[in-house]
Design a protein around this motif. Structure first.
Motif, PDB file in Angstrom:
ATOM      1  N   VAL A  64      -2.749  12.204   5.307  1.00  0.00           N
ATOM      2  CA  VAL A  64      -3.004  11.490   4.449  1.00  0.00           C
ATOM      3  C   VAL A  64      -4.134  10.224   4.980  1.00  0.00           C
ATOM      4  O   VAL A  64      -3.810   9.546   5.868  1.00  0.00           O
ATOM      5  N   GLY A  65      -5.145  10.170   4.162  1.00  0.00           N
ATOM      6  CA  GLY A  65      -5.876   9.152   4.686  1.00  0.00           C
ATOM      7  C   GLY A  65      -5.754   7.440   3.932  1.00  0.00           C
ATOM      8  O   GLY A  65      -4.988   7.399   3.184  1.00  0.00           O
ATOM      9  N   ARG A  66      -6.382   6.720   4.527  1.00  0.00           N
ATOM     10  CA  ARG A  66      -6.052   5.254   4.123  1.00  0.00           C
ATOM     11  C   ARG A  66      -7.025   4.986   2.968  1.00  0.00           C
ATOM     12  O   ARG A  66      -8.019   5.697   3.004  1.00  0.00           O
ATOM     13  N   ASN A  67      -6.905   3.826   2.215  1.00  0.00           N
ATOM     14  CA  ASN A  67      -7.658   3.144   1.478  1.00  0.00           C
ATOM     15  C   ASN A  67      -8.333   1.970   1.756  1.00  0.00           C
ATOM     16  O   ASN A  67      -7.739   1.086   1.626  1.00  0.00           O
ATOM     17  N   VAL A  68      -9.741   1.994   2.064  1.00  0.00           N
ATOM     18  CA  VAL A  68     -10.385   1.209   2.618  1.00  0.00           C
ATOM     19  C   VAL A  68     -10.177  -0.181   1.569  1.00  0.00           C
ATOM     20  O   VAL A  68     -10.259  -1.286   1.975  1.00  0.00           O
ATOM     21  N   SER A  69     -10.433   0.033   0.287  1.00  0.00           N
ATOM     22  CA  SER A  69     -10.549  -0.886  -0.895  1.00  0.00           C
ATOM     23  C   SER A  69      -9.184  -1.736  -0.771  1.00  0.00           C
ATOM     24  O   SER A  69      -9.312  -2.877  -0.872  1.00  0.00           O
ATOM     25  N   GLU A  70      -8.030  -0.930  -0.475  1.00  0.00           N
ATOM     26  CA  GLU A  70      -6.876  -1.833  -0.641  1.00  0.00           C
ATOM     27  C   GLU A  70      -6.713  -2.647   0.614  1.00  0.00           C
ATOM     28  O   GLU A  70      -6.274  -3.605   0.331  1.00  0.00           O
ATOM     29  N   THR A  71      -7.269  -2.223   1.498  1.00  0.00           N
ATOM     30  CA  THR A  71      -7.025  -2.916   2.844  1.00  0.00           C
ATOM     31  C   THR A  71      -8.119  -4.181   2.565  1.00  0.00           C
ATOM     32  O   THR A  71      -7.666  -5.350   2.834  1.00  0.00           O
ATOM     33  N   ILE A  72      -9.267  -4.068   1.993  1.00  0.00           N
ATOM     34  CA  ILE A  72     -10.102  -5.290   1.685  1.00  0.00           C
ATOM     35  C   ILE A  72      -9.615  -6.071   0.799  1.00  0.00           C
ATOM     36  O   ILE A  72      -9.362  -7.323   0.991  1.00  0.00           O
ATOM     37  N   ARG A  73      -8.818  -5.546  -0.141  1.00  0.00           N
ATOM     38  CA  ARG A  73      -7.995  -6.447  -1.239  1.00  0.00           C
ATOM     39  C   ARG A  73      -6.953  -7.142  -0.454  1.00  0.00           C
ATOM     40  O   ARG A  73      -6.893  -8.444  -0.727  1.00  0.00           O
ATOM     41  N   GLN A  74      -6.274  -6.638   0.592  1.00  0.00           N
ATOM     42  CA  GLN A  74      -4.974  -7.337   1.033  1.00  0.00           C
ATOM     43  C   GLN A  74      -5.654  -8.535   1.962  1.00  0.00           C
ATOM     44  O   GLN A  74      -5.168  -9.506   1.874  1.00  0.00           O
ATOM     45  N   VAL A  75      -6.678  -7.919   2.720  1.00  0.00           N
ATOM     46  CA  VAL A  75      -7.264  -9.163   3.475  1.00  0.00           C
ATOM     47  C   VAL A  75      -7.764 -10.406   2.716  1.00  0.00           C
ATOM     48  O   VAL A  75      -7.540 -11.423   3.048  1.00  0.00           O
ATOM     49  N   LYS A  76      -8.287 -10.228   1.493  1.00  0.00           N
ATOM     50  CA  LYS A  76      -8.501 -11.204   0.755  1.00  0.00           C
ATOM     51  C   LYS A  76      -7.400 -12.270   0.153  1.00  0.00           C
ATOM     52  O   LYS A  76      -7.522 -13.298  -0.011  1.00  0.00           O
ATOM     53  N   ALA A  77      -6.484 -11.118  -0.187  1.00  0.00           N
ATOM     54  CA  ALA A  77      -5.226 -11.850  -0.672  1.00  0.00           C
ATOM     55  C   ALA A  77      -4.605 -13.011   0.409  1.00  0.00           C
ATOM     56  O   ALA A  77      -4.316 -13.834   0.321  1.00  0.00           O
ATOM     57  N   TYR A  78      -4.722 -12.108   1.536  1.00  0.00           N
ATOM     58  CA  TYR A  78      -3.967 -13.103   2.452  1.00  0.00           C
ATOM     59  C   TYR A  78      -4.884 -14.251   3.200  1.00  0.00           C
ATOM     60  O   TYR A  78      -4.522 -15.307   3.356  1.00  0.00           O
ATOM     61  N   GLN A  79      -6.221 -14.094   3.006  1.00  0.00           N
ATOM     62  CA  GLN A  79      -6.914 -15.372   3.020  1.00  0.00           C
ATOM     63  C   GLN A  79      -6.915 -16.395   2.016  1.00  0.00           C
ATOM     64  O   GLN A  79      -6.592 -17.602   2.294  1.00  0.00           O
ATOM     65  N   LEU A  80      -6.764 -15.934   0.667  1.00  0.00           N
ATOM     66  CA  LEU A  80      -6.209 -16.931  -0.352  1.00  0.00           C
ATOM     67  C   LEU A  80      -5.189 -17.555   0.010  1.00  0.00           C
ATOM     68  O   LEU A  80      -5.047 -18.881  -0.002  1.00  0.00           O
ATOM     69  N   VAL A  81      -4.068 -16.925   0.248  1.00  0.00           N
ATOM     70  CA  VAL A  81      -2.895 -17.353   0.390  1.00  0.00           C
ATOM     71  C   VAL A  81      -2.884 -18.599   1.609  1.00  0.00           C
ATOM     72  O   VAL A  81      -2.540 -19.776   1.653  1.00  0.00           O
ATOM     73  N   ARG A  82      -3.534 -18.195   2.941  1.00  0.00           N
ATOM     74  CA  ARG A  82      -3.649 -18.918   3.963  1.00  0.00           C
ATOM     75  C   ARG A  82      -4.541 -20.304   3.616  1.00  0.00           C
ATOM     76  O   ARG A  82      -4.165 -21.153   4.111  1.00  0.00           O
ATOM     77  N   ASN A  83      -5.606 -20.035   2.876  1.00  0.00           N
ATOM     78  CA  ASN A  83      -6.553 -21.194   2.763  1.00  0.00           C
ATOM     79  C   ASN A  83      -5.924 -22.288   1.614  1.00  0.00           C
ATOM     80  O   ASN A  83      -6.157 -23.240   1.632  1.00  0.00           O
ATOM     81  N   SER A  84      -4.702 -21.741   0.852  1.00  0.00           N
ATOM     82  CA  SER A  84      -4.291 -22.445  -0.200  1.00  0.00           C
ATOM     83  C   SER A  84      -2.948 -23.296   0.610  1.00  0.00           C
ATOM     84  O   SER A  84      -2.383 -24.182   0.083  1.00  0.00           O
ATOM     85  N   GLY A  85      -2.760 -22.958   1.866  1.00  0.00           N
ATOM     86  CA  GLY A  85      -1.669 -23.660   2.677  1.00  0.00           C
ATOM     87  C   GLY A  85      -0.282 -23.227   2.082  1.00  0.00           C
ATOM     88  O   GLY A  85       0.693 -23.994   2.094  1.00  0.00           O
ATOM     89  N   GLY A  86      -0.402 -21.984   1.401  1.00  0.00           N
ATOM     90  CA  GLY A  86       0.784 -21.379   0.805  1.00  0.00           C
ATOM     91  C   GLY A  86       1.436 -22.084  -0.656  1.00  0.00           C
ATOM     92  O   GLY A  86       2.471 -21.785  -1.026  1.00  0.00           O
ATOM     93  N   THR A  87       0.145 -22.662  -1.087  1.00  0.00           N
ATOM     94  CA  THR A  87       0.653 -23.344  -2.660  1.00  0.00           C
ATOM     95  C   THR A  87       0.441 -22.194  -3.644  1.00  0.00           C
ATOM     96  O   THR A  87       0.476 -22.560  -4.730  1.00  0.00           O
ATOM     97  N   GLU A  88      -0.239 -21.020  -3.055  1.00  0.00           N
ATOM     98  CA  GLU A  88      -0.593 -19.900  -3.907  1.00  0.00           C
ATOM     99  C   GLU A  88      -0.115 -18.564  -3.483  1.00  0.00           C
ATOM    100  O   GLU A  88       0.000 -18.422  -2.198  1.00  0.00           O
ATOM    101  N   ALA A  89       0.358 -17.468  -4.208  1.00  0.00           N
ATOM    102  CA  ALA A  89       0.747 -16.429  -3.874  1.00  0.00           C
ATOM    103  C   ALA A  89       0.214 -15.425  -4.640  1.00  0.00           C
ATOM    104  O   ALA A  89      -0.106 -15.652  -5.882  1.00  0.00           O
ATOM    105  N   THR A  90       0.059 -14.073  -4.149  1.00  0.00           N
ATOM    106  CA  THR A  90      -0.679 -12.975  -5.062  1.00  0.00           C
ATOM    107  C   THR A  90       0.431 -11.803  -5.606  1.00  0.00           C
ATOM    108  O   THR A  90       1.024 -11.302  -4.586  1.00  0.00           O
TER     109      THR A  90
END
Length: 120
Positions: A64-90
């Motif tokens: 089973v192969g991985r989904n690069v688009s999902e990995t990129i989506r998750q990285v962006k979500a983690y960046q948003l959460v980190r940059n918000s200082g934890g005031t936002e969740a996805t």
């Protein structure tokens, strides 16, 4: 070998970054993806934050192969959460530009009031 014989045929000019080999499975052993009997590592990806903390991971067996688009989506979500200082969740299926959640004790048991599956 993978880059020379496979990726270079899939991506014009090859991939724009170096690939490393884990001969002997030292790194794979640390991440618990190395199969010493087969002498190979299972497919895995690890999202590691700037502090060296694993925030997310996925390990799949070879068929089973991985989904690069999902990995990129998750990285962006983690960046948003980190940059918000934890005031936002996805929420599930979040993509950039979509609604986020504001973590608080009041949100526990009330996510359904703030976010609907149809927004996924």
């Amino acid at each position: 070998m993978w880059n020379d014989h496979e990726l270079s045929k899939m991506v014009d000019g090859g991939i724009p970054f170096p690939m490393l080999s884990d001969a002997g499975g030292g790194v794979g052993t640390l991440y618990n993806v190395y199969d010493p009997e087969a002498g190979v590592e299972n497919r895995g990806r690890f999202i590691i934050d700037p502090d060296g903390i694993i925030q997310g991971y996925e390990v799949l067996t070879p068929p089973v192969g991985r989904n690069v688009s999902e990995t990129i989506r998750q990285v962006k979500a983690y960046q948003l959460v980190r940059n918000s200082g934890g005031t936002e969740a996805t929420p599930s299926g979040w993509t950039p530009g979509k609604k986020t959640l504001k973590p608080s004790p009041d949100l526990v048991g009330n996510v359904w009031k703030e976010w609907k599956v149809s927004e996924d």
